[in-house]
Design a protein around this motif. Structure first.
Motif, PDB file in Angstrom:
ATOM      1  N   UNK A 253      23.230   6.385 -19.415  1.00  0.00           N
ATOM      2  CA  UNK A 253      23.051   6.692 -20.837  1.00  0.00           C
ATOM      3  C   UNK A 253      21.572   6.794 -21.199  1.00  0.00           C
ATOM      4  N   UNK A 254      20.773   5.907 -20.640  1.00  0.00           N
ATOM      5  CA  UNK A 254      19.337   5.932 -20.919  1.00  0.00           C
ATOM      6  C   UNK A 254      18.700   7.228 -20.412  1.00  0.00           C
ATOM      7  N   UNK A 255      19.093   7.642 -19.210  1.00  0.00           N
ATOM      8  CA  UNK A 255      18.543   8.884 -18.653  1.00  0.00           C
ATOM      9  C   UNK A 255      18.993  10.082 -19.489  1.00  0.00           C
ATOM     10  N   UNK A 256      20.273  10.152 -19.808  1.00  0.00           N
ATOM     11  CA  UNK A 256      20.805  11.276 -20.569  1.00  0.00           C
ATOM     12  C   UNK A 256      20.178  11.343 -21.966  1.00  0.00           C
ATOM     13  N   UNK A 257      20.179  10.217 -22.673  1.00  0.00           N
ATOM     14  CA  UNK A 257      19.588  10.189 -24.020  1.00  0.00           C
ATOM     15  C   UNK A 257      18.081  10.399 -23.954  1.00  0.00           C
ATOM     16  N   UNK A 258      17.442   9.919 -22.898  1.00  0.00           N
ATOM     17  CA  UNK A 258      16.000  10.098 -22.756  1.00  0.00           C
ATOM     18  C   UNK A 258      15.608  11.540 -22.524  1.00  0.00           C
ATOM     19  N   UNK A 259      16.338  12.218 -21.648  1.00  0.00           N
ATOM     20  CA  UNK A 259      16.021  13.625 -21.359  1.00  0.00           C
ATOM     21  C   UNK A 259      16.317  14.500 -22.575  1.00  0.00           C
ATOM     22  N   UNK A 260      17.505  14.346 -23.147  1.00  0.00           N
ATOM     23  CA  UNK A 260      17.867  15.184 -24.296  1.00  0.00           C
ATOM     24  C   UNK A 260      17.044  14.827 -25.532  1.00  0.00           C
ATOM     25  N   UNK A 261      16.879  13.531 -25.796  1.00  0.00           N
ATOM     26  CA  UNK A 261      16.082  13.108 -26.948  1.00  0.00           C
ATOM     27  C   UNK A 261      14.622  13.469 -26.782  1.00  0.00           C
ATOM     28  N   UNK A 262      14.106  13.319 -25.565  1.00  0.00           N
ATOM     29  CA  UNK A 262      12.723  13.708 -25.298  1.00  0.00           C
ATOM     30  C   UNK A 262      12.525  15.203 -25.485  1.00  0.00           C
ATOM     31  N   UNK A 263      13.513  16.001 -25.084  1.00  0.00           N
ATOM     32  CA  UNK A 263      13.429  17.455 -25.286  1.00  0.00           C
ATOM     33  C   UNK A 263      13.444  17.784 -26.776  1.00  0.00           C
ATOM     34  N   UNK A 264      14.235  17.048 -27.561  1.00  0.00           N
ATOM     35  CA  UNK A 264      14.248  17.272 -29.020  1.00  0.00           C
ATOM     36  C   UNK A 264      12.889  16.923 -29.628  1.00  0.00           C
ATOM     37  N   UNK A 265      12.301  15.816 -29.196  1.00  0.00           N
ATOM     38  CA  UNK A 265      10.982  15.434 -29.700  1.00  0.00           C
ATOM     39  C   UNK A 265       9.911  16.431 -29.264  1.00  0.00           C
ATOM     40  N   UNK A 266      10.021  16.918 -28.033  1.00  0.00           N
ATOM     41  CA  UNK A 266       9.070  17.918 -27.554  1.00  0.00           C
ATOM     42  C   UNK A 266       9.217  19.214 -28.351  1.00  0.00           C
ATOM     43  N   UNK A 267      10.447  19.582 -28.673  1.00  0.00           N
ATOM     44  CA  UNK A 267      10.697  20.761 -29.508  1.00  0.00           C
ATOM     45  C   UNK A 267      10.037  20.580 -30.877  1.00  0.00           C
ATOM     46  N   UNK A 268      10.212  19.420 -31.464  1.00  0.00           N
ATOM     47  CA  UNK A 268       9.603  19.102 -32.754  1.00  0.00           C
ATOM     48  C   UNK A 268       8.087  19.237 -32.687  1.00  0.00           C
ATOM     49  N   UNK A 269       7.490  18.664 -31.665  1.00  0.00           N
ATOM     50  CA  UNK A 269       6.029  18.656 -31.524  1.00  0.00           C
ATOM     51  C   UNK A 269       5.489  20.054 -31.197  1.00  0.00           C
ATOM     52  N   UNK A 270       6.192  20.790 -30.344  1.00  0.00           N
ATOM     53  CA  UNK A 270       5.744  22.141 -29.998  1.00  0.00           C
ATOM     54  C   UNK A 270       5.820  23.062 -31.212  1.00  0.00           C
ATOM     55  N   UNK A 271       6.858  22.902 -32.022  1.00  0.00           N
ATOM     56  CA  UNK A 271       6.957  23.724 -33.222  1.00  0.00           C
ATOM     57  C   UNK A 271       5.892  23.324 -34.237  1.00  0.00           C
ATOM     58  N   UNK A 272       5.594  22.040 -34.337  1.00  0.00           N
ATOM     59  CA  UNK A 272       4.537  21.590 -35.235  1.00  0.00           C
ATOM     60  C   UNK A 272       3.180  22.160 -34.806  1.00  0.00           C
ATOM     61  N   UNK A 273       2.932  22.200 -33.494  1.00  0.00           N
ATOM     62  CA  UNK A 273       1.681  22.737 -32.964  1.00  0.00           C
ATOM     63  C   UNK A 273       1.677  24.264 -32.919  1.00  0.00           C
ATOM     64  N   UNK A 274       2.795  24.869 -33.319  1.00  0.00           N
ATOM     65  CA  UNK A 274       2.957  26.328 -33.329  1.00  0.00           C
ATOM     66  C   UNK A 274       2.739  26.940 -31.947  1.00  0.00           C
ATOM     67  N   UNK A 275       3.302  26.288 -30.967  1.00  0.00           N
ATOM     68  CA  UNK A 275       3.244  26.798 -29.597  1.00  0.00           C
ATOM     69  C   UNK A 275       4.448  27.714 -29.406  1.00  0.00           C
ATOM     70  N   UNK A 276       4.215  28.965 -29.045  1.00  0.00           N
ATOM     71  CA  UNK A 276       5.344  29.897 -28.879  1.00  0.00           C
ATOM     72  C   UNK A 276       6.306  29.396 -27.803  1.00  0.00           C
TER      73      UNK A 276
END
Length: 188
Positions: free
Chosen positions: A10-33
């Motif tokens: 569960x930690x690995x699954x939630x970590x990978x998916x949740x980390x990808x969501x946070x990375x998506x949030x940060x990349x969109x904030x930084x306006x990275x295509x």
């Protein structure tokens, strides 16, 4: 033993998916295509992992300026599901009200771990001097937290120590977060 195995999965699954969501949030904030036309393989990977959860949430959760709140809520919901399932597997002992608190701390811990990983990859790529889209994206992601440190700490013999300083600060933040989590659970 079974609880530990399920907890790890569960930690690995939630970590990978949740980390990808946070990375998506940060990349969109930084306006990275992040589209396939931009040639950004990290963006394509993040979209592939998170579209199934973020896109439906966007219908009900509006953005807040440059912040994609659907991505943040998705990451929190994944952490909430992880801790909720662990609570159920542990026999539903203790108060259910601790689960959202643990999920909030888990989300912050995930952000710290993700930034730590990005800084480590950035440092390794800076040694190799690759000229790829991936190294450019990671450099853009690491620049905002490294810039204030670079203003305070000069190059030492031509070596940039700001990634090392940031890693130490992130470890201190992680220790402080663990202490705060313990205090928060004692109070509840």
């Amino acid at each position: 033993m079974l609880y530990q195995i399920i907890s790890l999965l569960l930690e690995v699954l939630a970590g990978v998916l949740g980390g990808a969501c946070l990375l998506r949030l940060y990349m969109q904030y930084q306006r990275i295509p992040m589209s396939s036309r931009s040639g950004n393989p990290l963006g394509r990977f993040v979209f592939a992992l998170t579209d199934w959860l973020v896109l439906p949430l966007r219908r009900v959760v509006p953005a807040l300026g440059r912040w994609d709140m659907a991505s943040l809520i998705a990451a929190y919901l994944l952490q909430l599901a992880q801790f909720g399932l662990l609570w159920l597997l542990a026999g539903a002992d203790g108060g259910l009200f601790a689960v959202p608190i643990l999920a909030a701390f888990g989300l912050v811990r995930l952000a710290i771990s993700g930034l730590t990983g990005l800084v480590i990859v950035y440092a390794v790529l800076s040694w190799v001097q690759t000229h790829s889209v991936m190294s450019d994206v990671i450099g853009r992601l690491c620049a905002p937290p490294l810039t204030p440190i670079r203003r305070l700490i000069p190059l030492v013999g031509g070596v940039d120590l700001s990634p090392l300083v940031l890693l130490v600060l992130l470890q201190i933040a992680s220790i402080a977060l663990g202490h705060l989590q313990g205090l928060a659970l004692l109070v509840t």
